[in-house]
Design an enzyme around this catalytic site. Structure first.
Site, mmCIF file in Angstrom:
data_model
loop_
_atom_site.group_PDB
_atom_site.id
_atom_site.type_symbol
_atom_site.label_atom_id
_atom_site.label_comp_id
_atom_site.label_asym_id
_atom_site.label_seq_id
_atom_site.Cartn_x
_atom_site.Cartn_y
_atom_site.Cartn_z
ATOM 1 N N ASN A 162 42.201 33.891 64.757
ATOM 2 C CA ASN A 162 41.201 34.321 65.748
ATOM 3 C C ASN A 162 40.779 33.195 66.686
ATOM 4 O OD1 ASN A 162 39.955 33.109 63.525
ATOM 5 N ND2 ASN A 162 38.058 34.252 63.793
ATOM 6 N N SER A 238 40.839 35.406 54.816
ATOM 7 C CA SER A 238 40.191 36.447 54.023
ATOM 8 C C SER A 238 39.834 35.945 52.628
ATOM 9 C CB SER A 238 41.125 37.650 53.894
ATOM 10 O OG SER A 238 42.229 37.331 53.065
ATOM 11 N N VAL A 239 38.926 36.674 51.979
ATOM 12 C CA VAL A 239 38.520 36.321 50.617
ATOM 13 C C VAL A 239 39.704 36.427 49.662
ATOM 14 C CG1 VAL A 239 37.053 36.980 48.672
ATOM 15 C CG2 VAL A 239 36.124 37.004 50.995
ATOM 16 N N GLU A 260 36.881 28.623 54.087
ATOM 17 C CA GLU A 260 36.007 29.321 55.033
ATOM 18 C C GLU A 260 36.531 30.737 55.120
ATOM 19 O OE1 GLU A 260 34.629 31.357 57.626
ATOM 20 O OE2 GLU A 260 35.858 30.225 59.069
ATOM 21 N N CYS A 294 34.430 35.630 62.159
ATOM 22 C CA CYS A 294 34.034 35.753 60.751
ATOM 23 C C CYS A 294 32.522 35.821 60.574
ATOM 24 C CB CYS A 294 34.612 34.589 59.947
ATOM 25 S SG CYS A 294 34.289 32.963 60.660
ATOM 26 N N GLU A 473 32.751 22.777 57.251
ATOM 27 C CA GLU A 473 33.508 22.246 58.381
ATOM 28 C C GLU A 473 32.510 21.771 59.435
ATOM 29 O OE1 GLU A 473 37.818 24.086 58.363
ATOM 30 O OE2 GLU A 473 36.358 25.589 58.996
#
Length: 499
Positions: A162, A238-239, A260, A294, A473
């Site tokens: 993204n 993604s998780v 993240e 996100c 981050e």
């Protein structure tokens, strides 16, 4: 130092190794798609585990010389790279549009931020990466200790689609500033921008082998995570994939991980909020980058006292501002989604909302802008009438779909906002400053926005609570997390040692 020129196509290859862009051929490939056109523009080879092992070994060998440079020397390379990015800002931004589909006006912001990030880490490295002198009780001047901050070695990074250029810089900047080498695997949905960063870093003076880009899908990512030569992993995505990264990190070594991951954030708008600010915050929380952010707050909780006025003002602003079109056009504010599969997934969430009793007040359909009719475009949706149990309210949509949820009391809003397994971000819009800070303290999220949303600064921590990941981050802590501390005890008077 070599010169940098932004490429016009992918003919130079999508791998970056030993300081140059290269072609690589393999049995397994994936399509490279230009989202704005909905067209395949190239095929890219997937790196097999054997190639991953090769480049990790190369990086480990090259890293020793880079680690021996002072933080000031390494910082100069990063600051030079920031200068190159600014010099070629417009070309890089347009390249980012073609590899991601986001509007040009947003891509320019991403590239500005990327330059700031490299400049930041290049500037703070000498001050942060220093050791401490520590007195030892009873030791006088002859006995003391000191600490050293040393790099970890090779950092394996798996990037997101993204924000392909910006999130790459987020990972690479602190890793290089700390003296590590980086092996970077981009998302196969946006593979080109990290290669561009490699050419910029080389032009800025980064030694060969310190930054490498390999391409691939799950097998390549797993090979990077399980490689014993990799000392740390950094992943955005993604998780489910984050859990796999963490499991693979522990296969044969104890690699630290920065993860993240996803979000299902909430924006709470109280009835004392400034209406214009509430509308603007809600739009910032949902429609940047086609909603593919996100931190996005698809759950917009609105106190009933202003629900009708807010909804009316929001719909008016959406119709006025959300122009869907070719992302390379200056007036476009909503570009193309990352691929056809993801576009259909977003539309599926909107259909599930309808099936569960929701009303789509606007948008929520595929559109075909003139000149880019085959691209992956959705008119942003605004949905009402759902309960907290609805699929679209519980699960991460990762698309431009705002869900308005009424509430009565502050306590109710906090409880419902926290009722999620995610914890990346949250927002509060209110005219009551005491309430703003009170609610912010109670929301379970790594970032909380007050009377704004989706702000981001390189010197401010970014990361999540709960299933949204761990580690941070941006910020000083991100730089320190790419080092390990060594303690050294010193005795200058050998005769004083007693057994």
């Amino acid at each position: 130092m070599s010169s940098f020129k932004c490429p016009s196509d992918l003919s130079g290859g999508l791998y970056f190794r030993t300081g140059k862009r290269i072609q690589f051929e393999a049995e397994h490939t994936f399509p490279v798609v230009e989202q704005r056109l909905g067209a395949e523009v190239a095929r890219c080879a997937c790196a097999p585990p054997a190639l991953v092992d090769e480049v990790v070994k190369e990086a480990k060998t090259a890293q020793k010389e880079w680690a021996n440079r002072t933080p000031l020397e390494r910082g100069k390379v990063l600051r030079k790279a920031a200068e190159i990015i600014r010099e070629h800002h417009e070309d890089i931004a347009r390249w980012e549009v073609r590899t991601n589909g986001k509007p040009l006006v947003e891509a320019r912001i991403d590239i500005d931020y990327s330059a700031d990030t490299l400049e930041y880490y290049g500037g703070i490295a000498p001050a942060v990466l220093k050791g401490d002198y520590l007195d030892i009780p009873g030791g006088g001047a002859s006995r003391f200790a000191y600490t050293r901050r040393e790099p970890l070695g090779v950092v394996g990074c798996i990037g997101a689609w993204n924000y392909p250029f910006q999130t790459c810089v987020w990972k690479v900047g602190p890793a290089l500033a700390a003296g590590n080498a980086v092996v970077y695997k981009p998302s196969p949905f946006a593979p080109a921008s990290p290669v561009l960063l490699g050419e910029i870093l080389t032009a800025a003076g980064l030694p060969d082998g310190i930054y490498t880009v390999v391409q691939g899908e799950a097998e390549t990512g797993e090979a990077l995570c399980t490689n014993a030569g990799v000392s740390k992993l950094s992943f955005t995505g993604s998780v489910g994939t984050g859990l796999a990264v963490q499991r693979n990190a522990a296969v044969n070594t104890l690699k630290p991980c920065t993860l993240e991951l996803g979000g299902k954030s909430e924006l709470i708008i109280f009835d004392d909020a400034n209406l214009d600010n509430a509308v603007n915050s809600a739009m910032m929380a949902n429609f940047f980058n086609q909603g593919q952010v996100c931190t996005n707050a698809t759950r917009v909780f609105v106190q009933r006292g202003i629900l009708e006025k807010f909804t009316e003002a929001l719909l008016k602003a959406c119709d006025e501002k959300l122009k869907v079109g070719d992302p390379l056009n200056e007036e476009t504010r909503v570009g193309a989604n990352i691929n056809e599969f993801h576009m259909k997934k977003i539309l599926g969430f909107i259909e599930s909302a309808r099936a569960e009793g929701g009303q789509v007040l606007r948008g929520g359909v595929q559109v075909h802008p003139e000149g880019v009719e085959n691209g992956y475009y959705i008119d942003p949706a605004v949905v009402t009438g759902l309960t907290d149990e609805a699929k679209a309210v519980r699960e991460e949509i990762f698309g431009a779909c705002m869900i308005i949820l009424p509430f009565e009391t502050e306590e109710e809003a906090i409880a419902r906002g926290n009722n999620t397994t995610f914890g990346l971000a949250a927002g509060v819009v209110t005219g009551d400053l005491a309430r703003a800070h009170r609610v912010a303290a109670l929301l379970e999220a790594g970032s909380v926005f007050i009377n704004t949303y989706n702000d981001c600064e390189v010197n401010v921590d970014f990361g999540g609570f709960k299933n949204s990941g761990h580690g941070r981050e941006n910020c000083i802590d991100a730089l320190k997390a790419h080092t390990q501390t060594k303690a050294v005890y010193v005795n200058l008077d050998a005769s004083s040692t007693a057994y």
